[in-house]
Design a protein around this motif. Structure first.
Motif, PDB file in Angstrom:
ATOM      1  N   GLY A  20     -49.028 -27.833 -15.408  1.00 48.62           N
ATOM      2  CA  GLY A  20     -48.911 -28.152 -16.763  1.00 48.62           C
ATOM      3  C   GLY A  20     -47.978 -27.172 -17.811  1.00 48.62           C
ATOM      4  O   GLY A  20     -48.360 -27.522 -18.994  1.00 48.62           O
ATOM      5  N   ALA A  21     -47.414 -26.361 -17.398  1.00 48.10           N
ATOM      6  CA  ALA A  21     -46.581 -25.628 -18.417  1.00 48.10           C
ATOM      7  C   ALA A  21     -45.351 -26.313 -18.758  1.00 48.10           C
ATOM      8  O   ALA A  21     -44.661 -27.171 -18.223  1.00 48.10           O
ATOM      9  N   ASP A  22     -45.206 -26.181 -20.072  1.00 47.10           N
ATOM     10  CA  ASP A  22     -43.860 -27.032 -20.797  1.00 47.10           C
ATOM     11  C   ASP A  22     -42.678 -26.219 -20.401  1.00 47.10           C
ATOM     12  O   ASP A  22     -41.687 -26.879 -20.384  1.00 47.10           O
ATOM     13  N   ALA A  23     -42.927 -25.056 -20.096  1.00 49.59           N
ATOM     14  CA  ALA A  23     -41.569 -24.162 -19.729  1.00 49.59           C
ATOM     15  C   ALA A  23     -42.202 -22.894 -19.250  1.00 49.59           C
ATOM     16  O   ALA A  23     -43.054 -22.495 -19.259  1.00 49.59           O
ATOM     17  N   ALA A 102     -30.243 -23.881 -23.096  1.00 47.59           N
ATOM     18  CA  ALA A 102     -28.984 -24.043 -21.963  1.00 47.59           C
ATOM     19  C   ALA A 102     -27.859 -23.660 -22.309  1.00 47.59           C
ATOM     20  O   ALA A 102     -26.993 -23.173 -21.336  1.00 47.59           O
ATOM     21  N   ALA A 103     -27.265 -24.206 -23.317  1.00 44.06           N
ATOM     22  CA  ALA A 103     -25.982 -23.927 -23.484  1.00 44.06           C
ATOM     23  C   ALA A 103     -25.534 -22.626 -24.043  1.00 44.06           C
ATOM     24  O   ALA A 103     -24.167 -22.030 -23.898  1.00 44.06           O
ATOM     25  N   ASN A 166     -35.104 -23.615 -17.875  1.00 41.24           N
ATOM     26  CA  ASN A 166     -33.952 -24.012 -18.514  1.00 41.24           C
ATOM     27  C   ASN A 166     -32.959 -23.962 -17.861  1.00 41.24           C
ATOM     28  O   ASN A 166     -31.566 -24.160 -18.221  1.00 41.24           O
ATOM     29  N   GLY A 167     -32.887 -23.675 -16.527  1.00 34.57           N
ATOM     30  CA  GLY A 167     -31.711 -23.859 -15.645  1.00 34.57           C
ATOM     31  C   GLY A 167     -30.855 -22.553 -15.354  1.00 34.57           C
ATOM     32  O   GLY A 167     -30.136 -22.453 -14.450  1.00 34.57           O
ATOM     33  N   LEU A 295     -24.935  -7.848 -16.643  1.00 33.04           N
ATOM     34  CA  LEU A 295     -24.136  -9.128 -17.135  1.00 33.04           C
ATOM     35  C   LEU A 295     -24.768  -9.853 -18.169  1.00 33.04           C
ATOM     36  O   LEU A 295     -24.510 -10.783 -19.068  1.00 33.04           O
ATOM     37  N   PHE A 296     -26.290 -10.075 -17.952  1.00 35.78           N
ATOM     38  CA  PHE A 296     -27.098 -10.850 -18.766  1.00 35.78           C
ATOM     39  C   PHE A 296     -28.375 -10.466 -18.720  1.00 35.78           C
ATOM     40  O   PHE A 296     -28.889  -9.199 -18.138  1.00 35.78           O
ATOM     41  N   ASP A 297     -29.201 -10.527 -19.900  1.00 41.17           N
ATOM     42  CA  ASP A 297     -30.314  -9.957 -20.021  1.00 41.17           C
ATOM     43  C   ASP A 297     -31.562 -10.725 -19.558  1.00 41.17           C
ATOM     44  O   ASP A 297     -31.378 -11.692 -18.666  1.00 41.17           O
ATOM     45  N   ALA A 298     -32.807 -10.250 -19.819  1.00 38.64           N
ATOM     46  CA  ALA A 298     -34.198 -10.934 -18.969  1.00 38.64           C
ATOM     47  C   ALA A 298     -34.367 -12.333 -19.420  1.00 38.64           C
ATOM     48  O   ALA A 298     -35.180 -12.742 -18.816  1.00 38.64           O
ATOM     49  N   GLU A 299     -33.661 -12.840 -20.727  1.00 36.95           N
ATOM     50  CA  GLU A 299     -33.452 -14.207 -21.013  1.00 36.95           C
ATOM     51  C   GLU A 299     -32.360 -15.120 -20.572  1.00 36.95           C
ATOM     52  O   GLU A 299     -32.349 -16.394 -21.171  1.00 36.95           O
ATOM     53  N   GLY A 300     -31.483 -14.357 -19.811  1.00 41.30           N
ATOM     54  CA  GLY A 300     -30.350 -15.209 -19.326  1.00 41.30           C
ATOM     55  C   GLY A 300     -29.359 -15.262 -20.203  1.00 41.30           C
ATOM     56  O   GLY A 300     -28.071 -16.042 -20.128  1.00 41.30           O
ATOM     57  N   LEU A 301     -29.347 -14.385 -21.269  1.00 42.26           N
ATOM     58  CA  LEU A 301     -28.001 -14.603 -22.233  1.00 42.26           C
ATOM     59  C   LEU A 301     -27.065 -13.632 -21.851  1.00 42.26           C
ATOM     60  O   LEU A 301     -27.429 -12.425 -21.515  1.00 42.26           O
ATOM     61  N   PRO A 302     -25.711 -14.075 -22.038  1.00 37.58           N
ATOM     62  CA  PRO A 302     -24.707 -12.879 -21.788  1.00 37.58           C
ATOM     63  C   PRO A 302     -24.691 -11.831 -22.650  1.00 37.58           C
ATOM     64  O   PRO A 302     -24.949 -11.668 -23.867  1.00 37.58           O
ATOM     65  N   THR A 303     -24.466 -10.609 -21.967  1.00 39.11           N
ATOM     66  CA  THR A 303     -24.340  -9.300 -22.724  1.00 39.11           C
ATOM     67  C   THR A 303     -22.924  -9.220 -23.173  1.00 39.11           C
ATOM     68  O   THR A 303     -21.984  -9.463 -22.548  1.00 39.11           O
ATOM     69  N   ARG A 304     -23.002  -8.366 -24.229  1.00 44.33           N
ATOM     70  CA  ARG A 304     -21.648  -8.020 -24.669  1.00 44.33           C
ATOM     71  C   ARG A 304     -21.588  -6.610 -25.274  1.00 44.33           C
ATOM     72  O   ARG A 304     -22.612  -6.381 -25.971  1.00 44.33           O
ATOM     73  N   GLU A 305     -20.103  -6.054 -25.645  1.00 47.36           N
ATOM     74  CA  GLU A 305     -20.134  -4.939 -26.375  1.00 47.36           C
ATOM     75  C   GLU A 305     -20.537  -4.949 -27.754  1.00 47.36           C
ATOM     76  O   GLU A 305     -19.990  -5.971 -28.265  1.00 47.36           O
TER      77      GLU A 305
END
Length: 448
Positions: A20-23, A102-103, A166-167, A295-305
């Motif tokens: 029953g989890a939504d995410a 996701a985007a 979220n993929g 390259l990515f954080d723990a939420e899947g977002l791309p890291t950058r300088e």
């Protein structure tokens, strides 16, 4: 093993959805750790550990809960999913909870480009023991060293795999090898000790055991005859071995969690001068062969300088998704997490602008003051920036080191301290925090 971890996170997400989890997002970690301690030429302690840990965060509406386990059987996965959803249903609403869109997810997930894992075989326990013996022998060979408190060698490797509903899916592998030595000079109340160590991702980059033992012994011999310094207001030079603690206080103050709680001494500092105008603090998450890289954080977002401080001006906070939403900003892709808690913001690799002078040149420039090589205890007020720590090191008179000191306290306020710093040019560039020796213009020293 990476494939196995992927299967574990997929099973966790499926179980969360079924219950029953939504995410949801999941993490699986497997690791091996070996540590060897030698004393008086004999093996004193040997330890090896291996294990797999899993963690699941579920989101139900605006509620969340986390559950972890070190048992990866199918029935355990089902059980923790049931418990996580049940816990979430009884948790208070959190308006800032939620996965990344996701985007916005990272597309480059091949962490091999960062060279965070040494493909060389795991060293045998006998090899690590020999390293420790060699370091100890090198330390004992220096006149004045009475004993070696410990010589320790270790090796570790781990794999981490993340997945979310979220993929997003991605992972990485890390390794490290280290060696350290603590030497003692003198006996009884006249005893002094110091240390040196090295840790690298690639074993071929390690200093030799002889160099490590010798450095530990030299550091210790230099401390013989230590006494309390003068009391008063003087310049204080933080040696490169401990100068990163000053940067650490700055990084803690710009952490989104502290800002959101209003508990940071820099809570009103955005856009204000926090360092001298010639200095910057830069986050570099893609440095090769560096422990904090990703390259990515723990939420899947791309890291950058990014510039945390640019030309002395505070440019922004360190944020994950939740703190960014709370502060009305955008995540800086700094989410970090373990298996038992939700993501929280944390920096990756950070560098402070290096100066043009050597540490010895700064010692000459400081005139009379304290060179700090070791810090003891801590009394830091994160809300006001008041700073007080026990310290030891060397007293400087007329630009020359005159005698070793101990049993003193240094105090100031981080607002003022950081605005007056002068960096040397001696930072070790392979570390995750690249910080040279730092001269602080004026601090209160309580000694004799």
């Amino acid at each position: 093993m990476q494939k196995d971890l992927s299967k574990l996170t997929a099973a966790l997400l499926a179980a969360a959805k079924k219950n029953g989890a939504d995410a949801a997002d999941a993490i699986a970690v497997t690791g091996t750790s070996v540590s060897i301690d030698v004393r008086a030429g004999a093996l004193e302690h040997a330890e090896r550990s291996e294990g797999v840990d899993i963690g699941l965060r579920v989101i139900v509406g605006k509620k969340q809960a986390c559950v972890s386990a070190s048992d990866v059987r199918d029935e355990t996965i089902q059980t923790i999913a049931e418990r996580a959803v049940a816990m979430a249903q009884f948790s208070p609403d959190d308006p800032y909870v939620g996965l990344a869109d996701a985007a916005d997810l990272a597309t480059d997930r091949d962490a091999s480009s960062l060279e965070m894992f040494d493909p060389q075989d795991e060293p045998a326990a006998e090899e690590l023991e020999e390293d420790a013996r060699r370091a100890e022998a090198a330390a004992l060979a220096l006149d004045g060293i009475s004993q070696v408190q410990s010589a320790s060698a270790g090796y570790g490797r781990r794999q981490v795999h993340l997945a979310a509903s979220n993929g997003f899916e991605g992972g990485y592998e890390r390794s490290d090898r280290g060696l350290s030595c603590v030497a003692i000079a003198g006996t009884g109340s006249e005893m002094e000790r110091d240390y040196f160590g090295d840790s690298r991702i690639f074993q071929a980059d390690m200093m030799t055991p002889e160099d490590i033992g010798l450095r530990a012994a030299q550091n210790t011999i230099a401390r013989v005859g230590a006494r309390k310094p003068k009391t008063g207001t003087f310049p204080v030079l933080f040696d490169e071995r401990i100068s990163s603690t000053l940067l650490g206080h700055l990084l803690a103050a710009v952490n989104g969690g502290a800002i959101a709680r209003g508990s940071s001494w820099l809570r009103d500092g955005l856009g204000e001068q926090v360092l001298p105008s010639n200095l910057s603090v830069t986050e570099l998450p893609h440095r090769k062969r560096t422990s904090g890289s990703r390259l990515f954080d723990a939420e899947g977002l791309p890291t950058r300088e990014r510039a945390i401080v640019q030309n002395g001006i505070l440019m922004g906070w360190t944020l994950d998704l939740a703190t960014a939403r709370q502060l009305g900003q955008t995540s800086t892709a700094n989410a970090s997490r373990g298996v038992s808690a939700p993501p929280s913001p944390a920096p990756t690799n950070v560098s402070l602008t290096q100066g043009e002078q050597t540490r010895d040149a700064l010692i000459k420039d400081m005139g009379t003051g304290l060179l700090v090589t070791s810090l003891i205890g801590s009394s830091i007020n994160g809300t006001t920036g008041d700073y007080s720590r026990g310290a030891s090191g060397f007293w400087v008179e007329n630009g020359e080191i005159t005698y070793p000191v101990n049993e003193c306290t240094i105090a100031g306020n981080l607002h003022d301290m950081l605005k007056s710093i002068v960096p040397a040019n001696d930072a070790r560039t392979h570390l995750s925090r690249v910080v040279p020796s730092i001269l602080v213009e004026s601090m209160t020293i309580a000694g004799a």
